[in-house]
Design a protein around this motif. Structure first.
Motif, PDB file in Angstrom:
ATOM      1  N   LYS C 112      29.500  11.343  29.730  1.00 52.33           N
ATOM      2  CA  LYS C 112      28.770  10.335  28.939  1.00 52.33           C
ATOM      3  C   LYS C 112      29.693   9.685  27.909  1.00 52.33           C
ATOM      4  N   ASP C 113      29.268   8.503  27.450  1.00 49.18           N
ATOM      5  CA  ASP C 113      29.875   7.929  26.250  1.00 49.18           C
ATOM      6  C   ASP C 113      29.238   8.632  25.059  1.00 49.18           C
ATOM      7  N   MET C 114      30.046   8.846  24.023  1.00 46.63           N
ATOM      8  CA  MET C 114      29.531   9.591  22.874  1.00 46.63           C
ATOM      9  C   MET C 114      29.498   8.706  21.636  1.00 46.63           C
ATOM     10  N   LEU C 115      28.374   8.799  20.911  1.00 40.21           N
ATOM     11  CA  LEU C 115      28.252   8.083  19.642  1.00 40.21           C
ATOM     12  C   LEU C 115      27.936   9.105  18.560  1.00 40.21           C
ATOM     13  N   PHE C 116      28.892   9.314  17.665  1.00 42.12           N
ATOM     14  CA  PHE C 116      28.683  10.276  16.575  1.00 42.12           C
ATOM     15  C   PHE C 116      28.348   9.513  15.299  1.00 42.12           C
ATOM     16  N   ILE C 117      27.261   9.910  14.649  1.00 48.17           N
ATOM     17  CA  ILE C 117      26.831   9.211  13.429  1.00 48.17           C
ATOM     18  C   ILE C 117      26.660  10.256  12.333  1.00 48.17           C
ATOM     19  N   LYS C 142      33.651   6.653  26.516  1.00 47.33           N
ATOM     20  CA  LYS C 142      34.037   6.050  25.243  1.00 47.33           C
ATOM     21  C   LYS C 142      33.486   6.881  24.075  1.00 47.33           C
ATOM     22  N   ILE C 143      34.278   6.984  23.020  1.00 47.96           N
ATOM     23  CA  ILE C 143      33.809   7.726  21.856  1.00 47.96           C
ATOM     24  C   ILE C 143      33.747   6.794  20.645  1.00 47.96           C
ATOM     25  N   ASP C 144      32.542   6.687  20.062  1.00 47.98           N
ATOM     26  CA  ASP C 144      32.377   5.917  18.836  1.00 47.98           C
ATOM     27  C   ASP C 144      32.000   6.871  17.729  1.00 47.98           C
ATOM     28  N   ILE C 145      32.687   6.725  16.607  1.00 50.08           N
ATOM     29  CA  ILE C 145      32.375   7.574  15.462  1.00 50.08           C
ATOM     30  C   ILE C 145      31.991   6.662  14.298  1.00 50.08           C
ATOM     31  N   LEU C 146      30.768   6.846  13.797  1.00 51.94           N
ATOM     32  CA  LEU C 146      30.316   6.071  12.648  1.00 51.94           C
ATOM     33  C   LEU C 146      30.085   7.043  11.505  1.00 51.94           C
ATOM     34  N   TYR C 147      30.801   6.831  10.419  1.00 51.14           N
ATOM     35  CA  TYR C 147      30.728   7.785   9.321  1.00 51.14           C
ATOM     36  C   TYR C 147      30.627   7.063   7.987  1.00 51.14           C
ATOM     37  N   GLY C 148      29.769   7.556   7.135  1.00 47.92           N
ATOM     38  CA  GLY C 148      29.636   6.956   5.816  1.00 47.92           C
ATOM     39  C   GLY C 148      29.518   7.999   4.723  1.00 47.92           C
ATOM     40  N   SER C 149      29.902   7.585   3.539  1.00 45.34           N
ATOM     41  CA  SER C 149      29.790   8.476   2.385  1.00 45.34           C
ATOM     42  C   SER C 149      29.484   7.636   1.152  1.00 45.34           C
ATOM     43  N   ARG C 150      29.228   8.323   0.032  1.00 46.77           N
ATOM     44  CA  ARG C 150      28.901   7.581  -1.190  1.00 46.77           C
ATOM     45  C   ARG C 150      30.065   6.676  -1.610  1.00 46.77           C
ATOM     46  N   SER C 151      31.292   7.231  -1.547  1.00 47.16           N
ATOM     47  CA  SER C 151      32.448   6.474  -2.010  1.00 47.16           C
ATOM     48  C   SER C 151      33.644   6.839  -1.129  1.00 47.16           C
ATOM     49  N   TYR C 174      34.281   3.889  12.888  1.00 46.16           N
ATOM     50  CA  TYR C 174      33.706   2.952  11.921  1.00 46.16           C
ATOM     51  C   TYR C 174      33.380   3.716  10.658  1.00 46.16           C
ATOM     52  N   VAL C 175      33.909   3.225   9.537  1.00 49.28           N
ATOM     53  CA  VAL C 175      33.670   3.942   8.281  1.00 49.28           C
ATOM     54  C   VAL C 175      33.008   3.001   7.277  1.00 49.28           C
ATOM     55  N   THR C 176      32.044   3.550   6.546  1.00 49.03           N
ATOM     56  CA  THR C 176      31.368   2.739   5.529  1.00 49.03           C
ATOM     57  C   THR C 176      31.179   3.557   4.262  1.00 49.03           C
ATOM     58  N   ILE C 177      31.141   2.881   3.125  1.00 45.95           N
ATOM     59  CA  ILE C 177      30.787   3.585   1.881  1.00 45.95           C
ATOM     60  C   ILE C 177      29.584   2.876   1.249  1.00 45.95           C
ATOM     61  N   ASP C 178      28.836   3.644   0.459  1.00 47.04           N
ATOM     62  CA  ASP C 178      27.562   3.129  -0.049  1.00 47.04           C
ATOM     63  C   ASP C 178      27.726   1.913  -0.968  1.00 47.04           C
ATOM     64  N   ASN C 179      28.710   1.980  -1.867  1.00 48.18           N
ATOM     65  CA  ASN C 179      28.879   0.900  -2.836  1.00 48.18           C
ATOM     66  C   ASN C 179      30.311   0.369  -2.798  1.00 48.18           C
TER      67      ASN C 179
END
Lengths: 301, 336, 277
Positions: C112-117, C142-151, C174-179
């Motif tokens: 399978k393709d993997m999506l980690f959130i 395919k491996i997609d990694i989506l990760y977020g944190s406060r900062s 893919y990386v995201t931060i809250d603010n």
């Protein structure tokens, strides 16, 4: 008591219909007559289930803690001893007077449903007294001291004998004897915390015994941890216990908890008195141990 | 039929307690429970003929506080010098069917489903259970409704009160071996066993689990839970409540870990280190207790975690009655 | 000899901390192995261990086991025990028992393709699965990694996140931060909304998510909106635990114990459980 029941229903109906309260707290009959239990009315249809009978023993003021974070306006029924619990909550800033409608009942003395339940259960135990509850034999305040409406005929206190006579007996024991007495008594404790849960003065949001960071009192069922629990609890009651006797009544292993509380009542009166907790509500007034006074006695420290 | 004369019960207990710790239903002060025969000096008020005792024998196999292992600490050091396995031989004498069934529940919890709890297993392996058939249900008894036969406790040997004697019935192989050891106190006699008296409460439990499966969010829980003050009395007096906490006691470098009974009624029970709590309200905890007993346990082990002993009914400070609750649950369709 | 103490499941065996790495201001990684060498037992991705200091025990997801060399645990400072853990130094002995829980369905996901959130410390349990996929790279699509944190500071495993994982074959991180932060030129916003922005196609994909309960709830909603069916969605839950072996009663969600029946559940299984996690 039928009269009182009818009047309570009448008041509850009026309060709910006129939208003066959101919930009315009284008693209903359980499956067995003696299982009279706390009851919460939100709809006029349920008012008919309200009763006040010889088993209406519970101090309902403790339930106000369930509503302290809501905006619910609460009507509730209190007996003399229970009414001191309201003063406790008002003094501790746990509840606002204007959210309460207090129906006071002059208390003729109540029977303890737990004793009767035990007698009828068939479980092997010496038979319990089925007459007036133990706590009522120490009754000082049969007539409510704070209320919006008062029901029933004024009553004389039901206490008999000298107040604090049991305490004096224990005070007169030599220290070893006294230690042994409390060790024997408190090793019985199963640490179920029923005494804390029914206590209206135990209104801390996070109780010290539930505190884990740090953990002040061990959870072991041992003489040390049991004593620690009871001593800490007793000290937190000093000047705050309103002597409703619920802790002792609900203890599943018959620990005479009021002995400890009464000793503190006596000492508070002696050192900081004259003082009786919850006897009158004066806005802003605090129990003696909640304020510092340069004249506070300290020679016992 | 083998019988034992009631006069021989005390000699029997005296003899058994030379090799084993024997727990017997007795009255002690204002309490009654299964106390160790040797610890009862002087007046030994045996309560074999009473309906039951106040404290169930759960403490015998699952002590309220149980040391598990010792620990030593120092700079960067952490070691476990000893593990405490209690291998003492024990006899629980005269247990009623409700409390015996609670031990069956414990056996399933502690010994099955992937892991065997070594502390319980050791104790259990060395324990012989003598049941006491119950012919006269009490005011709050409802074991028969929970699928239990009061005259056939889950035990190695069952005794049946037949007037001046107890009929003696060896059930398991352990029970037969045990019977051989005390053969000299038994005799053969023809007698009829008493008739089981009717229960004051009987209900049909069938369908309750299925009903509850759709009732998690039902508003009835609010009403049922309202009188509950979340004291832990019911959980501590219950013969089948098995939840525990693991804690530590340490002085300086040495100490031990122990487990102790815990109660799902307390906020702290599910409070997470990070500050969250999946069951923050009194009502959530109340619901979990009853669902655990009446639904979840059945889903896991195929029978309910309530054995109908009725103790919680007698001790609840606020008159909460599990029979009443089951009946209310059964009526739910009619209410909504 | 087996050193997992399986005869006495509640009694820990002892391991030694061989390395400590700061991941964020409040997350530290601990590398542990037996003093005599090797790991105390073998842990599958997603399984947990009960780690202890004399002061107490706590359940932690094993963030990676490197063969027989060491186990890795990334631990956030949240309470009494974790505060103590954060104060220890290399060489400290720890109690350990396990492995607990079902772990991720690594076999069933093959092909399978993997999506980690993940959000915050929620990347810790997923890391074991992510690393497993890279170790068996050809078994997964395919491996997609989506990760977020406060900062930015709160992002765990930065080296892997920004340097190692993006270099893996057929992998997107893919990386995201809250603010917003002055130095940060990446995505800003919460994980569930970034997920909807990216809108990864559900075809042939398995989504695995872990984070704070509130994030999980919104991620599950978003996945549903994007057309993921329940069997395609996997999460790992956390509850307070004491025994780890399904006896002490505390970590139940309905009739399931997180410690033995979980912590990994598909969305399908989750729907059977009461909303009490």
């Amino acid at each position: 008591m039928t009269d009182i029941t009818l009047k309570i229903r009448e008041i509850a109906t009026r309060l709910l219909q006129s939208d003066q309260v959101d919930v009315f707290v009284g008693w209903e009959k359980g499956p067995q007559e003696y299982q009279t239990r706390p009851f919460f009315v939100r709809r006029v249809e349920d008012v008919e289930k309200l009763v006040f009978n010889e088993y209406s023993i519970h101090n309902l003021t403790n339930y106000l803690l369930k509503y302290r974070d809501s905006t619910d306006r609460v009507g509730l029924v209190v007996k003399g001893c229970d009414s001191r619990g309201i003063v406790r909550l008002l003094q501790d800033n746990q509840f606002k007077r204007n959210r309460l409608y207090i129906v006071g009942v002059c208390c003729p003395g109540i029977k303890d449903p737990l004793k009767i339940a035990k007698n009828q259960s068939g479980l092997a135990c010496p038979p319990n007294n089925e007459e007036i509850a133990d706590k009522c034999t120490r009754c000082l305040v049969p007539n409510p001291i704070i209320y919006d409406e008062l029901l029933g005929e004024s009553q004389e206190p039901h206490n008999s004998g000298e107040r604090f006579s049991e305490i004096k007996t224990i005070e007169n024991m030599d220290p070893n004897q006294r230690y042994q007495f409390f060790e024997d008594t408190l090793t019985q404790c199963i640490r179920c915390y029923a005494c804390r849960q029914v206590c209206v003065a135990c209104n801390c949001r996070t109780c010290i015994f539930d505190e884990m960071k740090p953990q002040w009192v061990g959870r072991e069922n041992s003489t040390t941890d049991n004593m620690m629990y009871h001593l800490v609890k007793a000290m937190h009651m000093a000047g705050r216990c309103i002597e409703c006797g619920e802790c002792e009544r609900v203890c599943p292993v018959n620990i005479p908890l009021m002995l400890i509380n009464s000793k503190l009542v006596k000492d508070m009166d002696h050192f900081f008195g004259s003082y009786e907790a919850g006897m009158e509500y004066v806005e802003g007034q605090k129990p003696p141990l909640s304020v510092y006074n340069p004249d506070d006695p300290d020679d016992f420290i | 039929m083998q019988v034992i004369d009631k006069n021989k019960i005390v000699p029997l207990l005296d003899r058994l307690s030379k090799q084993s710790e024997v727990f017997v239903p007795t009255v002690k002060g204002s309490e009654s429970g299964f106390y160790s025969w040797n610890s009862l000096n002087g007046a030994k008020e045996i309560a074999l003929e009473a309906l039951n005792v106040y404290h169930s024998p759960k403490n015998v196999l699952f002590p309220q506080t149980e040391r598990m292992y010792s620990i030593e600490q120092g700079k960067q050091v952490f070691s476990i010098p000893d593990t405490f396995q209690d291998e003492k031989s024990r006899i629980i004498f005269g247990i009623r069917a409700c409390d015996a069934k609670a031990i069956t529940c414990f056996d399933d919890v502690f010994l099955t489903h992937g892991y065997e709890d070594s502390f319980y297993a050791t104790r259990r392996k060395n324990t012989i259970i003598i049941g006491n058939a119950c012919y006269q249900p009490g005011a709050n008894c409802f074991c028969s409704s929970m699928g239990i036969n009061p005259v056939q406790p889950d035990a190695d040997v069952v005794i049946h009160d037949a007037g001046t004697v107890y009929a003696w019935e060896a059930i398991t192989v352990t029970g037969q071996q045990f019977t051989e050891q005390v053969q000299d106190l038994l005799e053969e006699k023809d007698l009829g066993l008493p008739q089981l008296k009717p229960f004051s409460t009987e209900f049909d439990y069938d369908g309750v689990v299925e009903k509850l499966q759709g009732m998690f969010d039902h508003e009835i829980w609010h009403e049922l839970a309202e009188p509950c003050m979340n004291c832990g009395t019911c959980t501590y007096m219950c013969p089948s409540c098995h939840c525990f906490d693991i804690q530590v006691k340490i002085w300086g470098d040495k100490g031990y870990r122990f487990r102790c009974w815990d109660s799902c009624m307390y906020t702290e029970y599910t409070a997470e280190a990070g500050g969250g709590n999946p069951r923050p309200d009194s009502q959530d905890r109340f619901r979990n207790r009853f669902l655990h007993k009446l639904e979840f346990f059945t889903e896991r082990y195929d029978y309910p975690l309530c054995t109908g002993c009725g103790r919680c009914i007698s001790v609840c400070p606020n008159g909460i009655n599990i029979i009443d609750i089951i009946k209310r649950i059964k009526e739910v369709d009619k209410i909504v | 000899m087996c050193s997992c103490n399986c005869e006495q499941p509640l009694v820990p065996s002892i391991v030694e901390v061989i390395d400590i790495v700061d991941e964020t201001p409040d997350v530290r990684s601990f590398y542990v192995k037996c003093s005599e060498g090797g790991v105390p037992y073998s842990v599958q991705p997603g399984q947990c261990s009960m780690l202890s200091l004399p002061a107490g025990e706590g359940m932690f997801s094993c963030t990676w086991q490197e063969g027989n060399e060491y186990q890795h645990y990334a631990i956030k400072k949240v309470g009494l025990l974790t505060e103590e853990l954060h104060s220890i130094e290399i060489g400290q002995k720890l109690g350990i028992r396990g492995p607990y829980g079902n772990g991720f369905p690594v076999e069933a996901c093959k092909g399978k393709d993997m999506l980690f959130i993940a959000g915050g410390i929620g990347l810790a349990p997923l890391r074991s699965f992510i690393k497993y996929c890279f170790k068996h790279r050809d078994d997964y699509g395919k491996i997609d990694i989506l990760y977020g944190s406060r900062s930015y500071a709160d992002l765990c495993f930065k080296d892997e996140l920004f340097n190692l994982w993006p270099q893996e074959k057929n992998t997107q991180v893919y990386v995201t931060i809250d603010n917003a932060e002055p130095e940060w030129d990446g995505h800003v916003g919460f994980v569930p909304s970034y997920l909807e922005e990216l809108n990864p196609n559900p075809n042939g994909k398995i989504a695995v998510t872990c984070g704070p309960p509130i994030m999980i709830k919104f991620v599950l909603q978003s996945l549903e909106k994007m057309g993921y069916i329940d069997d395609q969605v996997i999460t790992t839950l956390e509850m307070r635990m004491k025994c780890g072996i399904g006896k002490c009663g505390r970590c139940n969600v309905g009739s399931q114990y997180i410690c033995v029946d979980g912590p990994v559940f598909t969305r399908t299984q989750l729907r059977q459980l009461p909303q009490e996690w």
